[in-house]
Design a protein around this motif. Structure first.
Motif, mmCIF file in Angstrom:
data_model
loop_
_atom_site.group_PDB
_atom_site.id
_atom_site.type_symbol
_atom_site.label_atom_id
_atom_site.label_comp_id
_atom_site.label_asym_id
_atom_site.label_seq_id
_atom_site.Cartn_x
_atom_site.Cartn_y
_atom_site.Cartn_z
ATOM 1 N N GLU A 60 73.481 16.774 35.910
ATOM 2 C CA GLU A 60 73.211 15.360 35.695
ATOM 3 C C GLU A 60 71.729 15.098 35.939
ATOM 4 O O GLU A 60 71.191 15.452 36.990
ATOM 5 C CB GLU A 60 74.053 14.522 36.653
ATOM 6 N N ALA A 61 71.100 14.510 34.954
ATOM 7 C CA ALA A 61 69.712 14.076 35.087
ATOM 8 C C ALA A 61 69.722 12.549 35.163
ATOM 9 O O ALA A 61 70.783 11.928 35.061
ATOM 10 C CB ALA A 61 68.896 14.573 33.908
ATOM 11 N N VAL A 62 68.563 11.963 35.334
ATOM 12 C CA VAL A 62 68.478 10.513 35.495
ATOM 13 C C VAL A 62 69.139 9.781 34.325
ATOM 14 O O VAL A 62 69.855 8.806 34.524
ATOM 15 C CB VAL A 62 67.008 10.073 35.674
ATOM 16 N N LYS A 63 68.953 10.288 33.086
ATOM 17 C CA LYS A 63 69.441 9.552 31.917
ATOM 18 C C LYS A 63 70.599 10.214 31.179
ATOM 19 O O LYS A 63 71.083 9.659 30.204
ATOM 20 C CB LYS A 63 68.293 9.358 30.931
ATOM 21 N N THR A 64 71.049 11.408 31.593
ATOM 22 C CA THR A 64 72.065 12.106 30.818
ATOM 23 C C THR A 64 72.827 13.111 31.666
ATOM 24 O O THR A 64 72.406 13.448 32.769
ATOM 25 C CB THR A 64 71.421 12.819 29.603
ATOM 26 N N VAL A 65 73.949 13.566 31.137
ATOM 27 C CA VAL A 65 74.723 14.647 31.747
ATOM 28 C C VAL A 65 74.897 15.720 30.668
ATOM 29 O O VAL A 65 75.180 15.413 29.521
ATOM 30 C CB VAL A 65 76.107 14.165 32.231
ATOM 31 N N SER A 66 74.715 16.977 31.063
ATOM 32 C CA SER A 66 74.816 18.073 30.115
ATOM 33 C C SER A 66 75.740 19.160 30.660
ATOM 34 O O SER A 66 75.670 19.500 31.844
ATOM 35 C CB SER A 66 73.418 18.652 29.878
#
Length: 127
Positions: A60-66
């Protein structure tokens, strides 16, 4: 863009460092830069046997999940516990301290389908 020659790469932007039948897996420098600031790493696949291409966790990054995919089939034998309290290590040191999981490879032939550093650079347009 840092792309170590000694590693193999998946088209899903994971790297794999093979040591006998054991391999360390992480995400590439390119992938972490595309994600941005990583705030959480979830790896719940410890002791699971997964096939190549299956989801082994997520970032999880600040703006998205991968999703993170298995580059080869194997059993997850260790998770990098440091990432629980310091997920940003994946941003600052993706190829060393920022590894995600350690696996025991069950099908060594699958390694041959992975990209070398030059092939990965071509994939991401960094030749």
């Amino acid at each position: 863009m840092n792309t170590p020659q000694e590693l193999k790469y998946s088209k899903d932007h994971e790297w794999i460092r093979i040591e006998g039948n054991i391999a360390y897996i992480g995400i590439t420098d390119f992938a972490q830069s595309e994600l941005g600031d990583i705030v959480y790493v979830e790896m719940e696949s410890l002791d699971e046997e997964l096939n190549e291409g299956e989801v082994m966790g997520s970032i999880e990054a600040v703006k998205t999940v991968s999703d993170i995919f298995m580059p080869v089939s194997g059993t997850v034998i260790e998770i990098n516990d440091k990432l629980e309290s310091e997920p940003e290590i994946v941003n600052s040191d993706p190829y060393n301290n920022g590894w995600l999981a350690k696996i025991e490879i069950s099908n060594p032939d699958e390694v041959n389908a992975l990209l070398n550093a030059d092939g990965y650079k071509k994939l991401i347009g960094a030749e």
